[in-house]
Design a protein around this motif. Structure first.
Motif, PDB file in Angstrom:
ATOM      1  N   GLY A 435       0.868  -1.339  -0.094  1.00  0.00           N
ATOM      2  CA  GLY A 435      -0.008  -0.091   0.171  1.00  0.00           C
ATOM      3  C   GLY A 435       0.950   1.320  -0.156  1.00  0.00           C
ATOM      4  O   GLY A 435       2.120   0.983   0.028  1.00  0.00           O
ATOM      5  N   PRO A 436       0.311   2.448  -0.272  1.00  0.00           N
ATOM      6  CA  PRO A 436      -1.552   2.503  -0.625  1.00  0.00           C
ATOM      7  C   PRO A 436      -1.700   2.450  -1.675  1.00  0.00           C
ATOM      8  O   PRO A 436      -0.934   2.396  -2.631  1.00  0.00           O
ATOM      9  N   LEU A 437      -3.079   2.060  -2.257  1.00  0.00           N
ATOM     10  CA  LEU A 437      -3.259   1.867  -3.280  1.00  0.00           C
ATOM     11  C   LEU A 437      -4.059   3.020  -4.194  1.00  0.00           C
ATOM     12  O   LEU A 437      -4.819   3.431  -3.412  1.00  0.00           O
ATOM     13  N   ALA A 438      -4.100   3.160  -5.431  1.00  0.00           N
ATOM     14  CA  ALA A 438      -4.983   4.298  -5.838  1.00  0.00           C
ATOM     15  C   ALA A 438      -5.883   3.521  -6.906  1.00  0.00           C
ATOM     16  O   ALA A 438      -5.302   2.869  -7.719  1.00  0.00           O
ATOM     17  N   VAL A 439      -7.170   3.791  -6.808  1.00  0.00           N
ATOM     18  CA  VAL A 439      -7.847   3.032  -7.572  1.00  0.00           C
ATOM     19  C   VAL A 439      -8.342   4.004  -8.610  1.00  0.00           C
ATOM     20  O   VAL A 439      -8.791   5.599  -8.304  1.00  0.00           O
ATOM     21  N   GLN A 440      -8.279   3.693 -10.090  1.00  0.00           N
ATOM     22  CA  GLN A 440      -8.780   4.739 -10.949  1.00  0.00           C
ATOM     23  C   GLN A 440      -9.999   3.986 -12.029  1.00  0.00           C
ATOM     24  O   GLN A 440      -9.748   2.679 -12.110  1.00  0.00           O
ATOM     25  N   ARG A 441     -10.850   4.568 -12.282  1.00  0.00           N
ATOM     26  CA  ARG A 441     -11.864   4.197 -13.412  1.00  0.00           C
ATOM     27  C   ARG A 441     -10.966   4.668 -14.628  1.00  0.00           C
ATOM     28  O   ARG A 441     -10.504   5.888 -14.950  1.00  0.00           O
ATOM     29  N   GLN A 442     -11.104   3.572 -15.481  1.00  0.00           N
ATOM     30  CA  GLN A 442     -10.270   3.546 -16.918  1.00  0.00           C
ATOM     31  C   GLN A 442     -11.107   4.723 -17.943  1.00  0.00           C
ATOM     32  O   GLN A 442     -12.505   4.533 -17.820  1.00  0.00           O
ATOM     33  N   PRO A 443     -10.465   5.097 -18.802  1.00  0.00           N
ATOM     34  CA  PRO A 443     -11.046   6.240 -19.590  1.00  0.00           C
ATOM     35  C   PRO A 443     -11.854   5.317 -20.607  1.00  0.00           C
ATOM     36  O   PRO A 443     -11.685   4.298 -20.974  1.00  0.00           O
ATOM     37  N   GLY A 444     -13.237   5.881 -21.013  1.00  0.00           N
ATOM     38  CA  GLY A 444     -13.990   5.310 -21.873  1.00  0.00           C
ATOM     39  C   GLY A 444     -14.916   4.481 -21.115  1.00  0.00           C
ATOM     40  O   GLY A 444     -15.827   3.598 -21.913  1.00  0.00           O
ATOM     41  N   THR A 445     -14.917   4.042 -19.952  1.00  0.00           N
ATOM     42  CA  THR A 445     -15.971   3.138 -19.063  1.00  0.00           C
ATOM     43  C   THR A 445     -17.064   3.853 -18.343  1.00  0.00           C
ATOM     44  O   THR A 445     -16.850   5.191 -18.154  1.00  0.00           O
ATOM     45  N   PRO A 446     -17.988   3.152 -18.376  1.00  0.00           N
ATOM     46  CA  PRO A 446     -19.216   3.796 -17.714  1.00  0.00           C
ATOM     47  C   PRO A 446     -18.910   4.008 -16.158  1.00  0.00           C
ATOM     48  O   PRO A 446     -18.083   3.491 -15.468  1.00  0.00           O
ATOM     49  N   GLY A 448     -19.434   4.530 -12.442  1.00  0.00           N
ATOM     50  CA  GLY A 448     -20.199   3.789 -10.996  1.00  0.00           C
ATOM     51  C   GLY A 448     -20.557   4.898 -10.267  1.00  0.00           C
ATOM     52  O   GLY A 448     -20.610   6.262 -10.522  1.00  0.00           O
ATOM     53  N   GLU A 449     -21.045   4.471  -9.072  1.00  0.00           N
ATOM     54  CA  GLU A 449     -21.623   5.524  -8.021  1.00  0.00           C
ATOM     55  C   GLU A 449     -20.352   5.964  -7.200  1.00  0.00           C
ATOM     56  O   GLU A 449     -20.665   7.138  -6.412  1.00  0.00           O
ATOM     57  N   ILE A 450     -19.095   5.193  -7.275  1.00  0.00           N
ATOM     58  CA  ILE A 450     -18.057   5.714  -6.503  1.00  0.00           C
ATOM     59  C   ILE A 450     -16.892   4.945  -6.765  1.00  0.00           C
ATOM     60  O   ILE A 450     -17.008   3.843  -7.481  1.00  0.00           O
ATOM     61  N   VAL A 451     -15.738   5.449  -6.718  1.00  0.00           N
ATOM     62  CA  VAL A 451     -14.462   4.992  -6.823  1.00  0.00           C
ATOM     63  C   VAL A 451     -13.925   4.288  -5.507  1.00  0.00           C
ATOM     64  O   VAL A 451     -13.892   4.951  -4.504  1.00  0.00           O
ATOM     65  N   PRO A 452     -14.129   2.967  -5.371  1.00  0.00           N
ATOM     66  CA  PRO A 452     -13.970   2.299  -4.044  1.00  0.00           C
ATOM     67  C   PRO A 452     -12.372   2.681  -3.429  1.00  0.00           C
ATOM     68  O   PRO A 452     -11.421   2.796  -4.244  1.00  0.00           O
ATOM     69  N   LEU A 453     -12.494   2.447  -2.115  1.00  0.00           N
ATOM     70  CA  LEU A 453     -11.200   2.396  -1.333  1.00  0.00           C
ATOM     71  C   LEU A 453     -10.798   0.704  -1.309  1.00  0.00           C
ATOM     72  O   LEU A 453     -11.755  -0.022  -1.106  1.00  0.00           O
ATOM     73  N   VAL A 454      -9.652   0.420  -1.703  1.00  0.00           N
ATOM     74  CA  VAL A 454      -9.128  -1.033  -1.455  1.00  0.00           C
ATOM     75  C   VAL A 454      -8.033  -1.135  -0.753  1.00  0.00           C
ATOM     76  O   VAL A 454      -7.043  -0.397  -0.952  1.00  0.00           O
ATOM     77  N   ALA A 455      -8.174  -2.032   0.317  1.00  0.00           N
ATOM     78  CA  ALA A 455      -6.912  -2.106   1.230  1.00  0.00           C
ATOM     79  C   ALA A 455      -6.104  -3.009   0.539  1.00  0.00           C
ATOM     80  O   ALA A 455      -6.190  -3.896  -0.128  1.00  0.00           O
ATOM     81  N   ARG A 461      -1.689  -8.848  -7.692  1.00  0.00           N
ATOM     82  CA  ARG A 461      -1.541  -8.561  -8.978  1.00  0.00           C
ATOM     83  C   ARG A 461      -2.487  -9.167  -9.767  1.00  0.00           C
ATOM     84  O   ARG A 461      -2.760 -10.617  -9.449  1.00  0.00           O
ATOM     85  N   LEU A 462      -3.113  -8.569 -10.595  1.00  0.00           N
ATOM     86  CA  LEU A 462      -4.191  -9.183 -11.547  1.00  0.00           C
ATOM     87  C   LEU A 462      -4.092  -8.499 -12.715  1.00  0.00           C
ATOM     88  O   LEU A 462      -4.279  -7.191 -12.894  1.00  0.00           O
ATOM     89  N   ALA A 474      -6.338  -0.825  -9.690  1.00  0.00           N
ATOM     90  CA  ALA A 474      -5.740  -0.346  -8.461  1.00  0.00           C
ATOM     91  C   ALA A 474      -4.374  -0.459  -8.738  1.00  0.00           C
ATOM     92  O   ALA A 474      -3.793  -1.462  -9.143  1.00  0.00           O
ATOM     93  N   THR A 475      -3.616   0.529  -8.549  1.00  0.00           N
ATOM     94  CA  THR A 475      -1.932   0.599  -8.726  1.00  0.00           C
ATOM     95  C   THR A 475      -1.257   1.050  -7.254  1.00  0.00           C
ATOM     96  O   THR A 475      -1.735   1.698  -6.396  1.00  0.00           O
ATOM     97  N   ALA A 476      -0.479  -0.042  -7.005  1.00  0.00           N
ATOM     98  CA  ALA A 476       0.073  -0.034  -5.758  1.00  0.00           C
ATOM     99  C   ALA A 476       1.350   1.011  -5.660  1.00  0.00           C
ATOM    100  O   ALA A 476       1.807   1.576  -6.811  1.00  0.00           O
ATOM    101  N   ALA A 477       2.008   0.947  -4.427  1.00  0.00           N
ATOM    102  CA  ALA A 477       3.227   2.157  -4.366  1.00  0.00           C
ATOM    103  C   ALA A 477       4.323   1.716  -5.270  1.00  0.00           C
ATOM    104  O   ALA A 477       4.947   2.495  -5.750  1.00  0.00           O
ATOM    105  N   ASP A 478       4.332   0.391  -5.599  1.00  0.00           N
ATOM    106  CA  ASP A 478       5.716  -0.094  -6.423  1.00  0.00           C
ATOM    107  C   ASP A 478       5.300  -0.024  -7.706  1.00  0.00           C
ATOM    108  O   ASP A 478       6.007  -0.548  -8.805  1.00  0.00           O
ATOM    109  N   GLY A 479       4.004   0.362  -8.255  1.00  0.00           N
ATOM    110  CA  GLY A 479       3.510   0.159  -9.618  1.00  0.00           C
ATOM    111  C   GLY A 479       2.983  -0.974 -10.308  1.00  0.00           C
ATOM    112  O   GLY A 479       2.496  -0.859 -11.070  1.00  0.00           O
TER     113      GLY A 479
END
Length: 967
Positions: A435-446, A448-455, A461-462, A474-479
């Motif tokens: 951590g910490p993780l930064a979650v981003q909605r990808q361009p061109g996608t619908p 949602g109601e929120i950008v979630p927090l992810v512990a 890695r997925l 979600a992007t981790a501190a090490d990329g």
């Protein structure tokens, strides 16, 4: 090919092509199956000759369609989906075990035919041991069956009494007759063959004489047909015209040209001599749906009626029509999946509603349930795994793999072990991301109601893999990255918080992805029309219903009138909209909780139920707050719990009983409170609105419909689709119908204040109508709302707002019926384009995306018009069966919308049509009226013409119109 030469090929081509169904090993449909009762001698699209006027053949003829046939021999019969077909051949032992009234429940649109083997019998048939062994001199070793000597003196009587008779008693009137030429195993000379054939022919005539009105569908038996048999024959069948199945090599094969020409010649002879139709059944792998469509098209082009399916006939194949699957396997973690525990599963709480909006019917299934053996293709629109636990049994892994192999789209949500994802080609890391993780909605996608927090502890890695569109990353501190939600080549997934995010402090939930857009993309939802319950004749459905709580409570106003008096005089007698009212017997009975108020309570109940716009409902006898616990306590003989009111109201000298709660309360209300002739046929679930299966089953058994539970509480302060519930929940073999919207308890914090809170229901009504119409407009409350002045004013405000909207008022029972009808409705694609839509009188509204071309009314059948709202085009069907074709520029007038149902729609000689409405409030309707057309009405109806439109108003709730071209 001469007949003798063809018979020499039978051991390879016919008998080895027969198969056994997996369940029970029953001898199945013979290799040359077939026939629907449409005559190939007629023009394409015509129905077979029939004069009864009420069978599926006649219904199809009236709709100008060739009857469609399906064969289904599996043990898990999709009865609702089979209503898409006119004739359905079933393995009767399977069918009657699943539904003893299967024939009645498929009627009137669908004729059920029972499979019967006349030439062979297997040892697992229940009557096998009663057949004298002397009647079974030969065997068919390929299938372990014994061959019946057709000349055996007692065989015709045995067939009538032991085989056909019980099926006749069960309701079957039509029979598919298999193995008609198995006697070839016994007959080695022409004389023997003639003797066997003559005996079999006599046996068939005996069936016709013994069972007047019997209809036969023989499998081959070309040489047996004569004028007598032809009169009782729907069609003659054979299989493998283009593609077959070699049971020995377990391979799909192409039929040789000589064999095909021989079959076509036999069909042609029966067509010219007896005007009998032919049906060709071909086999292709379930996953090769395009090939099945191509083969069905070739069969139809040859003048035959097609059925193309798997060799075991356990799938929904392609025929004259192809079912558009609406069922979705919704896999969840509740072991008792048909019990009240299902209510709290994420699959139900969050997954069902978006699927229903897309027109898809959730078929709930526990992840650990026994494996499904029959093909999925053609039966399911998709498979959704939403597990609340990460462990997924091997059986589910195999089910997912099979679905993918058959081309069934998959959606995976919730807590899933990474091993499930690796099976689908996703690259999964072993360690948690730093951590910490930064979650981003990808361009061109619908959105949602929120950008979630992810512990970080919940991330790994997925990589969604090639061909995928990532929605949330979600992007981790090490990329390193975790593709938490994506649409993939096989479907899509949204894991954990990437699907639904629990807000901090247990303050609610939000969707991280747009659920409707996600399921639409993941499950490859098409533009096929779907049934709709939110709308009726183009207008939003509106109904009022209330539970009986607080009927005799005193109001906080001068004189302390009872809530029942205020409700009746100030609301029900003022707002004459269809209303479902209910009573708790314990509140009005002299033996109940308030004997001193019983006379007053009953007086106002009778006055209420005497109103023609109020239908009678029961809110049970003792208002179980927790019906399951109350039943368990009663069964254990333990006293009622005191939490805080007990599991049900403390009625003096009352012993809790489901029979009393359902049937006793219904009888009390109907006999003592309703005017003569008015039934009490609605049950409004009380308390936690989570009744046990046996209570729901009992309600249906005594003819009651039901409502309550669920609802919708989306508001501007909680603008989330996670607050919108599905239509209902399965309870065993039955279905509990939820309320469309929620009552004042939600908006007043369980009646602790603010007491004016119910006015916020207007926000819910608005937000469930736009940008998507998700729910009917349901004004739902308790009588005690009028005991507080603020509550009384809020009810006036909500009710008045509702009646100012453009709606279609109905009764609560109509809504409940429409939900059940929605679950059964079928959509089928026609071979020549367009769709065949089948519903019931309870549901005749269909919708497609607004971007879909307008209906071509000149090529449609039983379609009166259409309108658009919130991205959808609502299409008005006028019959239980309609044909919808789109495109073209139809010059015809059409109905835009109305606040009443269409009860008659007829075309007139020389052009024009008659339209008759029936509703519950003074009629309103809008039409398009092209130049040269005019409206003819009665004296009570007013017509206001606009530019290309006509507005219809009447003082009556019924009206008839004639739409006429210029004279």
């Amino acid at each position: 090919m001469k007949r003798r030469q063809f018979l020499q090929t039978l051991p390879q081509n016919r008998f080895l092509a027969r198969f056994l169904t997996r369940a029970g090993g029953l001898a199945s449909l013979g290799t040359w199956i077939g026939g629907l009762g449409a005559s190939p001698a007629r023009a394409a699209g015509e129905a077979p000759p029939c004069n009864c006027g009420d069978c599926p053949s006649c219904h199809s003829a009236q709709a100008g369609q060739t009857p469609a046939i399906a064969f289904y021999y599996g043990s898990r019969i999709p009865l609702d989906d089979l209503r898409a077909f006119d004739w359905v051949v079933l393995e009767p032992e399977h069918a009657l075990k699943q539904d003893p009234e299967v024939v009645k429940n498929l009627a009137p649109r669908t004729l059920a035919l029972a499979y019967v083997s006349l030439g062979e019998v297997r040892p697992d048939r229940p009557y096998y041991n009663d057949i004298p062994k002397a009647w079974l001199p030969g065997d068919n070793p390929a299938w372990g069956s014994r061959v019946i000597d057709q000349t055996a003196a007692g065989w015709p009587q045995f067939l009538q009494q032991r085989i056909i008779g019980p099926l006749w008693q069960a309701g079957f009137r039509a029979f598919f007759l298999d193995t008609l030429d198995s006697y070839q195993f016994l007959a080695k000379t022409d004389a023997e063959r003639k003797r066997q054939a003559t005996a079999l022919q006599s046996t068939l005539r005996g069936l016709i004489a013994a069972f007047p009105g019997i209809r036969l569908l023989p499998n081959r038996g070309f040489e047996l047909m004569d004028a007598t048999l032809a009169k009782a024959t729907l069609a003659v069948a054979a299989e493998s015209l283009y593609r077959g199945w070699n049971a020995t090599s377990k391979q799909f094969v192409e039929v040789s040209e000589p064999d095909r020409q021989w079959l076509l010649a036999r069909f042609g002879e029966l067509r010219s001599r007896y005007r009998l139709a032919g049906v060709a059944i071909d086999y292709v792998p379930p996953e090769q749906r395009p090939l099945a469509r191509e083969t069905a098209g070739k069969i139809a082009a040859a003048g035959l009626i097609p059925w193309v399916a798997d060799p075991a006939l356990e799938s929904l194949g392609v025929g004259t029509v192809e079912l558009v699957p609406r069922r979705v396997l919704l896999l969840h973690s509740c072991q008792n999946g048909d019990s009240p525990e299902l209510l709290n599963q994420s699959a139900h709480l969050y997954g069902a509603m978006p699927l229903e909006y897309l027109g898809l019917v959730p078929e709930y299934r526990y992840v650990g349930a026994p494996a499904i053996t029959e093909p999925l293709a053609g039966r399911y629109a998709g498979v959704v795994l939403w597990a609340d636990r990460s462990d997924v049994p091997d059986a589910t892994d195999r089910l997912l793999a099979r679905a993918r192999a058959e081309g069934i789209p998959l959606a995976i949500l919730g807590q899933v072990d990474p091993s499930v994802l690796t099976a689908f080609g996703l690259r999964v890391g072993q360690d948690a991301l730093p951590g910490p993780l930064a979650v981003q909605r990808q361009p061109g996608t619908p959105n949602g109601e929120i950008v979630p927090l992810v512990a970080a502890a919940n991330a790994f890695r997925l990589d969604a893999g090639p061909g995928s569109q990532v929605w949330l990353r979600a992007t981790a501190a090490d990329g390193q990255t975790m593709d938490g939600a994506a649409i993939t080549p096989w479907g899509g997934y949204a894991l954990g918080n990437f699907a639904v995010f629990n807000l901090p402090g247990d303050s609610g939930t939000r969707w991280s992805v747009d659920p409707i857009a996600f399921f639409r993309a993941a499950l490859r939802v098409t533009d096929a029309p779907m049934p709709d319950i939110t709308t009726r004749t183009g207008r939003r459905v509106f109904f009022v219903h209330f539970d009986g709580d607080g009927w005799v409570n005193a109001c906080d106003r001068p004189g302390s009138p009872l809530a029942c008096e205020v409700l009746v005089t100030e609301y029900l007698e003022k707002y004459r909209t269809p209303t479902l009212g209910s009573i708790i017997v314990a509140e009005v009975s002299h033996e109940g909780l308030y004997p001193a108020l019983a006379d007053q309570g009953q007086k106002w109940a009778r006055r209420m139920f005497a109103l023609p716009h109020v239908e009678a409902g029961s809110h049970t006898w003792s208002h179980p707050f927790d019906w399951v616990a109350a039943s368990d306590d009663h069964n254990r003989g333990t006293p009622t719990k005191a939490l805080p009111y007990g599991n049900y109201l403390p009625v003096p000298n009352y012993t809790f009983s489901t029979e009393t709660e359902v049937v006793g309360a219904r009888n009390y209300i109907q006999n003592k409170l309703c005017p003569p002739g008015k039934p009490c046929d609605m049950l409004l679930w009380p308390g936690d609105c989570n009744p046990p299966n046996k209570a729901v089953a009992l309600a249906y058994k005594v003819g009651m419909r039901n409502i309550n539970g669920g609802g919708a509480t989306i508001t501007r302060s909680e603008p989330t689709l996670s607050r919108v519930w599905p239509m209902g929940i399965p309870k065993g073999r039955d279905f509990q119908v939820y309320a469309a919207c929620s009552n004042e308890e939600t908006y007043t914090h369980n009646w602790t204040g603010p007491y004016f809170g119910f006015e916020r229901a207007i926000e819910t009504y608005q937000m469930t109508d736009s940008p998507r119409r998700l729910k009917a407009l349901d004004v739902y409350f308790h009588p005690y709302i009028v005991t507080k002045q603020a509550g009384a004013m809020s009810l006036h405000k909500v009710w008045q707002w509702a009646i100012r909207q453009t709606t279609h008022p109905i009764f609560g029972k109509q809504y409940s019926d429409s939900v059940l009808a929605w679950r059964q409705a079928t959509v089928a694609a026609l071979l020549d384009g367009g769709w065949r839509l089948r519903g019931t009188p309870a549901l005749r509204q269909w919708r497609v995306g607004e971007h879909t071309a307008r209906p071509d009314l000149e090529r449609c059948s039983a379609i009166a018009g259409h309108t658009t709202h919130a991205g959808m085009r609502y299409v008005h069907a006028t019959s239980d069966q309609a044909i919808l074709r789109v495109g073209g520029q139809s010059p015809l007038p059409y109905l835009i919308d109305a606040n009443a149902d269409i009860i008659r729609f007829e075309t007139m000689p020389g052009g024009g049509w008659t339209l008759e409405f029936a509703g519950h409030v003074p009629l309103q309707a809008n039409l398009t009226l092209p130049p040269g057309w005019r409206v003819q009405t009665g004296p009570a109806v007013q017509v206001q013409l606009g530019t290309g439109t006509a507005r219809i108003d009447s003082r009556d709730t019924r009206a008839a119109l004639r739409i006429l071209p210029k004279a």
